[in-house]
Every structure is written in C-alpha cells, then in structure tokens.
Write an enzyme that holds these catalytic residues in place. Structure first.
Site, PDB file in Angstrom:
ATOM      1  N   ASP A   1       7.907  14.370  -0.546  1.00  0.00           N
ATOM      2  CA  ASP A   1       6.978  13.253  -0.764  1.00  0.00           C
ATOM      3  C   ASP A   1       6.692  12.492   0.521  1.00  0.00           C
ATOM      4  O   ASP A   1       5.642  11.871   0.682  1.00  0.00           O
ATOM      5  CB  ASP A   1       7.526  12.295  -1.822  1.00  0.00           C
ATOM      6  CG  ASP A   1       7.265  12.876  -3.184  1.00  0.00           C
ATOM      7  OD1 ASP A   1       8.019  13.768  -3.596  1.00  0.00           O
ATOM      8  OD2 ASP A   1       6.265  12.485  -3.809  1.00  0.00           O
TER       9      ASP A   1
ATOM     10  N   ASN B   1      12.333  13.422  -1.317  1.00  0.00           N
ATOM     11  CA  ASN B   1      11.805  14.305  -2.362  1.00  0.00           C
ATOM     12  C   ASN B   1      12.451  13.887  -3.683  1.00  0.00           C
ATOM     13  O   ASN B   1      13.292  12.977  -3.734  1.00  0.00           O
ATOM     14  CB  ASN B   1      12.080  15.773  -2.024  1.00  0.00           C
ATOM     15  CG  ASN B   1      11.321  16.720  -2.950  1.00  0.00           C
ATOM     16  OD1 ASN B   1      10.131  16.534  -3.207  1.00  0.00           O
ATOM     17  ND2 ASN B   1      11.997  17.712  -3.484  1.00  0.00           N
TER      18      ASN B   1
HETATM   19  O1  MRU Z   1       7.545  12.187  -9.321  1.00  0.00           O
HETATM   20  P1  MRU Z   1       6.759  13.414  -8.940  1.00  0.00           P
HETATM   21  O2  MRU Z   1       6.705  14.435 -10.021  1.00  0.00           O
HETATM   22  O3  MRU Z   1       5.403  13.048  -8.390  1.00  0.00           O
HETATM   23  O4  MRU Z   1       7.587  14.049  -7.743  1.00  0.00           O
HETATM   24  C1  MRU Z   1       7.131  15.229  -7.151  1.00  0.00           C
HETATM   25  C2  MRU Z   1       8.018  15.744  -6.093  1.00  0.00           C
HETATM   26  O5  MRU Z   1       9.042  15.205  -5.795  1.00  0.00           O
HETATM   27  C3  MRU Z   1       7.522  16.956  -5.355  1.00  0.00           C
HETATM   28  O6  MRU Z   1       8.589  17.749  -4.922  1.00  0.00           O
HETATM   29  C4  MRU Z   1       6.711  16.507  -4.128  1.00  0.00           C
HETATM   30  O7  MRU Z   1       5.771  15.551  -4.480  1.00  0.00           O
HETATM   31  C5  MRU Z   1       6.028  17.647  -3.492  1.00  0.00           C
HETATM   32  S1  MRU Z   1       4.755  18.311  -4.493  1.00  0.00           S
HETATM   33  C6  MRU Z   1       3.998  19.565  -3.620  1.00  0.00           C
END
Ligand code: MRU
Length: 343
Positions: free
Chosen positions: A235, A245
C-alpha cells in the site's frame, strides 16, 4: 484472462464490481455521483491500492462534469472534491499520487469545460498506465520464481485490486503464462478475508491451483517445507524500502526469514512514497471494530469487548528480499535501487 473488471469507466459513469459481495455474488454498481464513489472506496466496494487510485481519479473526473461553472467557482469546488477523496483511505499512497495528478490537471487547465475533458483523459491514462505496470511487473517477477513453484500470498493483490492483471497475482499469472507450474497458498487474511473471498475466487477463475489456509497456518506450512516464495503487494513503500501492506504481512515476513523463504513485494512505482524515509511515518488506517467482532455478518465475540483493528502493518526493509516494479527488480539497498527507477 480473468473475465471481470473491478473498475470500469463507461464513458458516462463508473462501474464497480462490488467486492463485498464476492465470491457468492458478482454484482456491478454504476456510480454517477462522486460522493457515492468516495463512500464506495471507504466501504471497500473497491479496494487495493492501485484500484483505489484509479477509482478516485474517475471520481474526480465525474465531479468535474457536474461542476462546469465560472473559473474560480470551479476550482474551489474541485479543491473540495480532491479533499473529500483524500479522506477516504489514508494508507494507500496511490490514492494521493492519483489525486496529485488530477490536481495538476485542474491547475493547468483554467477553462472548466476543457478541464473536465482533460480530467477524464488523465483518469484513463492512470488506469492504462497501471495495467501496463502490472504486466511489466509480472514479466520481471515471474523470472524470480522456480519451476515448479509454491507461492504463498496474503490479502488480494490481483486484478481486483488494480486496473487489471494484479501486482503479486500478476507475478503468479505471468509465471503460469510462461509455462511454469505454479501453485498458490492463499492466506485467508482476517479480518476482511480478502484472501479467502477474493484471491481464491480470482485464481480459481484463471485455473491457477490455489489452496486456502488460515493466517495462523502459514508458519507450520513453511516449517514443513515446500514454500518457494512469499509474494505480496504493498500500500505504501518508503524510499528506504519499508513496506506497508495488509495486516499480517509483517508476521509472514518474520516467518519467511526464519525459514529461509524469499519475500518479494510487487508494486508499481506509484506505491513508493519517496517523501518518507521510515515506515514509522506511514499512516496506518484503523477500521471499524465490527470487522473483528463479526464474521460473515455473524457476531463471533462478546458484546462490549475492546477491539484493535489496524488494517495494515509495516515490514522493515531488511526482511524484504526484493521489490518488483514495472521498471525492474529493486534489491537492497533500496534507497539506491528505488531511486534509480524513479521517473
Ligand atoms: O484493505 P485493502 O483490501 O485495500 O488492502 C489491500 C492490500 O493490502 C493489498 O495488498 C495492496 O493494496 C496491494 S493491491 C495490488
């Protein structure tokens, strides 16, 4: 490939696959109202750092269509729209990166009618660039995997989380497309179950062998052997390579190091926050306690219990074997390797 599109611009409106309803129902929702788009991001109709960025960009484009008025009025209204989207989810830096691009278009295009057109074009460009980046990451990352390979992944960093193809799942897809025999261990990813609901669904659709495990099974599975790599998305990545992440990634990274398993992070350069030099500076979103006290709508904890629900954690750079970007594979020291890939 996949046969679904998480985020789609119809030319008039935004169509989102409602990821809260997967895997049992494939429901698409059409949004013409930017405020509803912002709420869809908050409520995780759409999620995953790159997909959040693409969605917010189209949300801003939608707002511009409605706010064609006098120049000054238009600019201040659009400023408020950018601020609204910036409040949706704090950790995914792709959101702020996409909003910055949209802000530059607003500032550089004084005429509101032309600005609305230019904002739509910019959102389309952000989407197209993300898809191209995912495919490039796939090609670079696939080379890191042996044949055959058993890959453990966490959360969902797939086509659902991007403009298509995926980051971590893009690496897996590209390896499978290159003829490697890849099988995936998918962590269920408590509390929101992106692994169980989304990754398992997405990989099944592509015919890539996937075995679902609960998060707490990963350590024992590594101890038994046969896990060749952990591949996850991100993220936000700092300039020194600390990686935010999905919550649980840090624990996996510690386990991977203990068991001699490489940890690869696949993320576009739009996920790298070159402003930050430590993972401690990354804002970590805390979400609604009901995500922890409830599972599939049913209460699993007593009423009134205290809950801590951070949505992300930070893995320090020294636990990250390599970062796969669209420009190539960055290795430690990341301060130098990521900087070299910077546009
Ligand atoms: O809370 P989320 O579902 O948005 O979290 C997503 C993640 O942690 C993913 O691993 C990250 O955003 C990468 S997506 C290509």
């Amino acid at each position: 490939m996949s046969g679904f599109q998480a985020v789609e611009w119809t030319g008039e409106a935004l169509r989102l696959l409602d990821q809260r309803r997967l895997p049992t129902e494939e429901v698409y929702r059409v949004y013409a109202d930017p405020e509803a788009v912002a709420r869809a991001i908050e409520q995780m109709v759409v999620r995953g750092a790159p997909a959040i960025g693409v969605t917010a960009a189209y949300g801003v484009a939608l707002a511009a269509r409605r706010r064609v008025g006098a120049d000054e009025e238009f600019r201040s209204a659009m400023g408020a729209v950018l601020e609204r989207f910036a409040r949706t989810r704090p950790t995914a830096v792709n959101l702020f990166w996409a909003l910055d691009r949209m802000r530059r278009v607003i500032e550089g295009t004084p005429d509101p009618v032309r600005a609305a057109e230019a904002l739509e074009a910019e959102a389309r460009a952000i989407e197209a660039e993300d898809l191209a980046a995912c495919r490039a990451m796939g090609r670079f990352g696939a080379e890191l995997l042996p044949d055959p390979a058993t890959v453990l992944t966490h959360c969902n960093a797939g086509a659902l989380a991007t403009a298509g193809y995926g980051t971590a799942l893009g690496v897996i897809r590209a390896a499978a497309e290159a003829g490697k025999r890849v099988q995936v261990l998918a962590d269920e990813t408590r509390p929101f179950l992106q692994g169980a609901r989304l990754t398992a669904w997405e990989l099944q659709k592509d015919g890539i062998p996937v075995t679902l495990i609960t998060d707490s099974m990963a350590g024992y599975r590594m101890r038994l052997g046969g896990v060749d790599a952990v591949v996850v998305g991100a993220d936000r990545i700092t300039r020194i390579g600390d990686v935010a992440n999905k919550i649980g990634t840090y624990a996996l990274a510690v386990l991977a190091r203990e068991h001699g398993v490489p940890l690869y992070v696949a993320a576009p350069l739009s996920t790298v926050d070159f402003e930050l030099s430590s993972g401690d500076e990354i804002p970590i979103e805390e979400r609604d306690p009901t995500e922890v006290t409830h599972c599939g709508g049913a209460r699993v904890a007593p009423e009134g219990v205290g809950v801590w629900n951070p949505a992300f954690d930070v893995t320090p750079a020294h636990l990250v074997t390599a970062i796969v970007t669209e420009r190539g594979v960055a290795r430690p020291p990341y301060t130098e390797s990521l900087e070299a890939f910077r546009r």
